[in-house]
Scaffold this motif. Sequence first.
Motif, mmCIF file in Angstrom:
data_model
loop_
_atom_site.group_PDB
_atom_site.id
_atom_site.type_symbol
_atom_site.label_atom_id
_atom_site.label_comp_id
_atom_site.label_asym_id
_atom_site.label_seq_id
_atom_site.Cartn_x
_atom_site.Cartn_y
_atom_site.Cartn_z
ATOM 1 N N ILE A 62 49.740 23.639 10.574
ATOM 2 C CA ILE A 62 50.647 24.721 10.973
ATOM 3 C C ILE A 62 49.800 25.935 11.343
ATOM 4 O O ILE A 62 48.749 26.160 10.747
ATOM 5 C CB ILE A 62 51.559 25.104 9.775
ATOM 6 N N TYR A 63 50.246 26.694 12.302
ATOM 7 C CA TYR A 63 49.540 27.941 12.594
ATOM 8 C C TYR A 63 50.542 29.032 12.938
ATOM 9 O O TYR A 63 51.690 28.747 13.237
ATOM 10 C CB TYR A 63 48.524 27.758 13.725
ATOM 11 N N THR A 64 50.103 30.263 12.871
ATOM 12 C CA THR A 64 51.003 31.374 13.156
ATOM 13 C C THR A 64 51.046 31.629 14.656
ATOM 14 O O THR A 64 50.174 31.179 15.401
ATOM 15 C CB THR A 64 50.534 32.675 12.471
ATOM 16 N N HIS A 80 49.012 34.703 4.505
ATOM 17 C CA HIS A 80 48.625 33.435 3.895
ATOM 18 C C HIS A 80 47.255 32.983 4.402
ATOM 19 O O HIS A 80 46.395 32.498 3.656
ATOM 20 C CB HIS A 80 49.689 32.395 4.234
ATOM 21 N N GLU A 81 47.036 33.172 5.709
ATOM 22 C CA GLU A 81 45.750 32.788 6.299
ATOM 23 C C GLU A 81 44.617 33.604 5.681
ATOM 24 O O GLU A 81 43.525 33.101 5.432
ATOM 25 C CB GLU A 81 45.795 32.963 7.821
ATOM 26 N N GLU A 119 49.041 22.746 5.109
ATOM 27 C CA GLU A 119 48.822 24.033 5.788
ATOM 28 C C GLU A 119 48.049 23.877 7.101
ATOM 29 O O GLU A 119 48.307 24.576 8.067
ATOM 30 C CB GLU A 119 48.010 24.977 4.880
ATOM 31 N N ASP A 136 48.056 32.568 16.783
ATOM 32 C CA ASP A 136 47.047 31.613 17.252
ATOM 33 C C ASP A 136 47.449 30.882 18.524
ATOM 34 O O ASP A 136 46.674 30.110 19.081
ATOM 35 C CB ASP A 136 46.772 30.571 16.164
ATOM 36 N N LEU A 144 38.871 27.161 11.030
ATOM 37 C CA LEU A 144 40.081 27.919 11.312
ATOM 38 C C LEU A 144 40.992 27.847 10.101
ATOM 39 O O LEU A 144 41.219 26.776 9.565
ATOM 40 C CB LEU A 144 40.796 27.322 12.513
ATOM 41 N N PHE A 145 41.483 28.993 9.685
ATOM 42 C CA PHE A 145 42.413 29.016 8.566
ATOM 43 C C PHE A 145 43.820 29.091 9.123
ATOM 44 O O PHE A 145 44.153 30.017 9.859
ATOM 45 C CB PHE A 145 42.112 30.198 7.647
ATOM 46 N N LYS A 146 44.617 28.072 8.809
ATOM 47 C CA LYS A 146 45.947 28.011 9.384
ATOM 48 C C LYS A 146 46.996 28.084 8.285
ATOM 49 O O LYS A 146 46.795 27.582 7.191
ATOM 50 C CB LYS A 146 46.108 26.723 10.181
ATOM 51 N N GLY A 147 48.088 28.722 8.588
ATOM 52 C CA GLY A 147 49.178 28.830 7.630
ATOM 53 C C GLY A 147 50.368 29.473 8.287
ATOM 54 O O GLY A 147 50.312 29.860 9.446
ATOM 55 N N ASP A 148 51.449 29.582 7.529
ATOM 56 C CA ASP A 148 52.699 30.107 8.063
ATOM 57 C C ASP A 148 52.612 31.557 8.478
ATOM 58 O O ASP A 148 53.141 31.968 9.479
ATOM 59 C CB ASP A 148 53.789 30.002 6.988
ATOM 60 N N LYS A 149 51.948 32.358 7.618
ATOM 61 C CA LYS A 149 51.937 33.804 7.837
ATOM 62 C C LYS A 149 50.497 34.292 7.866
ATOM 63 O O LYS A 149 49.631 33.704 7.216
ATOM 64 C CB LYS A 149 52.677 34.513 6.692
ATOM 65 N N PRO A 150 50.228 35.374 8.584
ATOM 66 C CA PRO A 150 48.864 35.916 8.592
ATOM 67 C C PRO A 150 48.367 36.202 7.172
ATOM 68 O O PRO A 150 47.202 35.937 6.857
ATOM 69 C CB PRO A 150 49.005 37.192 9.407
#
Lengths: 568, 281
Positions: free
Chosen positions: A465-467, B260-261, A462, A470, B252-258
């Motif tokens: 990867i970022y949305t 998910h973050e 995870e 960001d 920072l919280f990162k992921g595919d979708k908000p």
Amino acid sequence: MSDRIEYDVTLVGAGPANMALAYRLVQLTDRPIRIAVLEKAKEIGGHLLSGAVSNPRVIEKLFPMWKSDGFPHKGICSESYVSILGPRRWENVPSLLTPPYFKKEGYAILNISDMCAYIAAKITAEAAQKDGVVVDFYPGFPAQRIVFDGDRVAGVKVDDTGDENADTLYSKVTVFGDKGFVSRDLIAKYNLRKNPQVWSVGVKEVWETPQSHEGKVWHTMGYPMAPGHLGGGFVYGQTNNQLVIGMVMGLDFVNPNLRPPQILQDLKKHPFIQEMLRGAKLVKYGASVLPEGGFYSLPEKFAVDGAMLVGDALGTLDVKRFSGVDKAMESGYQAAETIWEAHKKEDFSASGLASYQARIMNGWVGKELSDSRYFRKAFNDHPKLLDIFIPRLAAAVDSGKSVVYAGIQAGMADPFGSLGLLSARKKIENPSDIGPAVYKEDRTHIGKDYADNRKISEGYAENTIYTTADVVFYAHTHYGEENRHIEEFDAAVCKECIATFDASKKDTPCVGDCTAEVHQTLEKDGTRIHAMALENCVQCTTCEIVCPRTNIRVRAALRGYGPDFSGM
Amino acid sequence: MGNGYKMAVLIKQVPDTSSAAGVNPDGTVDRARAKRMINPFDKFALQKAIETRAAHGGEINVISMGPPPALEVLVEALEYGADYGYLLSDRRLAASDTLATAFALYKAITYLKDVDIVFTGLQTTDGDTAQTGPQIAERLDVAQITYCETMEIVNGRIQASRIIDGGIQKLETAPPALITIANSASRLEHKKFANVHMVKKLSRDKAEMERRIKTITLDDIGAEPERVGLLGSPTVVGKTWKLGEKGGSCQLFKGDKPSHEVELLVGAIKSDGKGVEEFVA
């Protein structure tokens, strides 16, 4: 009214072409000459972004000691691969089967942002050694529009005080090296480009990795591109443990919602890249467009009275060779030779500058562009290449086959298609003349219905990867509240467009193809309207290129606003 | 006022707070290595002078006290539209506190002769005292308006609004006066191309440059050396402390979708033992 501001030469945009031009011109001159350099970024290099693995042939001419004298290259390519990707597997094409123009060993790995800042400093130092040679850099001041004197280019507008003399930079010759922000007005006025430019968009990230991959270069096809879509990835190992990961994709494709930053995220999800990104840190994100039309998108004339086109404004990029920076620099180099002759004769008319076009077309830039002239046409004429062959090749690789076996299998699966493939290959590799390629504007390729059925790699971390939200953070964008650099001509036209795409449950192309989440649709008084978060913009101009109604114009942001691509 | 107002704007070169360059491990600043910039508070003062000149005419003299590199901020002030610059630079000024600095600047303003309005910023980002402006006004024996947000000059009288606790105070006075400008006042306008161009020409014209920007010393302004620098500074710095560092623990919280973050964020807060249930529906 104040005095007129006049220079001999004005360079619009401090990119590789104009920096090579200024450096060469200062080298050549033995008499006074005054040069102004306009640049929209706050600092030289601030808005420049490219891959880039580049043939150092022009750098060698300008800086013979470039490998050792502090020239900011990011390593020399020692291993270069073309790779076929499925969502699970990654296979490099054997060296014997790799076309020579895909082999990048010995090439310079560059970031053009740092490179142009370096050359600018060299220009200043060199000019200081010569009496009467002046090179003034104006970062934060883009050329806003062209000022004509009849049919001659007299200069460019650079400010908005209302005092015409204070707002105009007059020059004997103005050289446009921009990505179209203003040069498109010159091309339109003289109707120079009979065949439209073909654009693609590139998105790129720079990472710091625990292990060094310095000198390694991969160019990828297959995953994560959709069938039928021309595009590919690049992964470059740089000095200082930096890893560059990027995607380039054509904007002449049916899908109205490409979501370039998401495609880049998908590339990163591939296990091969995941492995390299373990424990790595993201430094920056950026995006930029590439003029890919090449030979048949070149303007009919490269110079008019008082003005010249260089680099991306001219369109010298050679997509077959992934060769943009070197050809842009060579165009600047040859423009400098031409301007030097014109300066001696005091003749900056179209005829005084005419030798520029012959210098380009008779030199290696023209020769290579001619050799690549059907590259884009090959894909247009033989859609099976992208629709069927490459997806099958990638699928065969993904199921564990070798590239050679996968290639044979993909080719044999459709024997009649294979004949087309051979014809396409000939157009790419060794073209014989079949008349000019004819392009349609990118926006005309875009449809309303497109199902994105791509398979995405699984099992990624995870934190790599970022949305899209960001993106702005990683592009380091900054704008003042008064900034208004994207113009929407008619709100009603946008409403119609939104309604059309809404009916297909799609976003409009400006929303779906944006590289920095600028464009959006909002509900207002019962209808959906187009809105922009201009403060996110990285000034790539994709929205203008894909707008189906030509209802958007992106202008250079003023006051140095925009992204910070230093180090990109 | 046929020829408008003669104005002095006091500006200071300070370390660039957006850059980590030149910060010593103990938290003090190595001024030789640090990146430098115009004290951001002073930009509001310069803007007020530019507005006053646009409305009434006159000339803007920018004064800075500091070592030779401070010339950079005077050049920059000319790019923003100031007319003349004065750099008060003298080794004997080193280690001046606000009392000594105010004395030296008061002498510099007197040296300029017949200054109608002195504009200063509220404070500096490196000293943060906000004492120097008012002290100069006292020495000049002129009216002072501090925390000024807006001002105009009507019939030769300065009408100003200054920020006070819980409101705005309106003041009126006649020049000469010293005005410290609040950082909520109008922001400094972007540089004009023509001004930047003019400064580039100046940089190649030594005589004209010396006419526009002068470097002056204690002897020029007639300030007694014992009243400035370390000798003239009664302030004693007992000790400086580093109060720890802010930041550094950003995650920072990162992921595919908000969505998910958000899950990741909530998970992290929960695992920290600080419940968020009451905030999350």
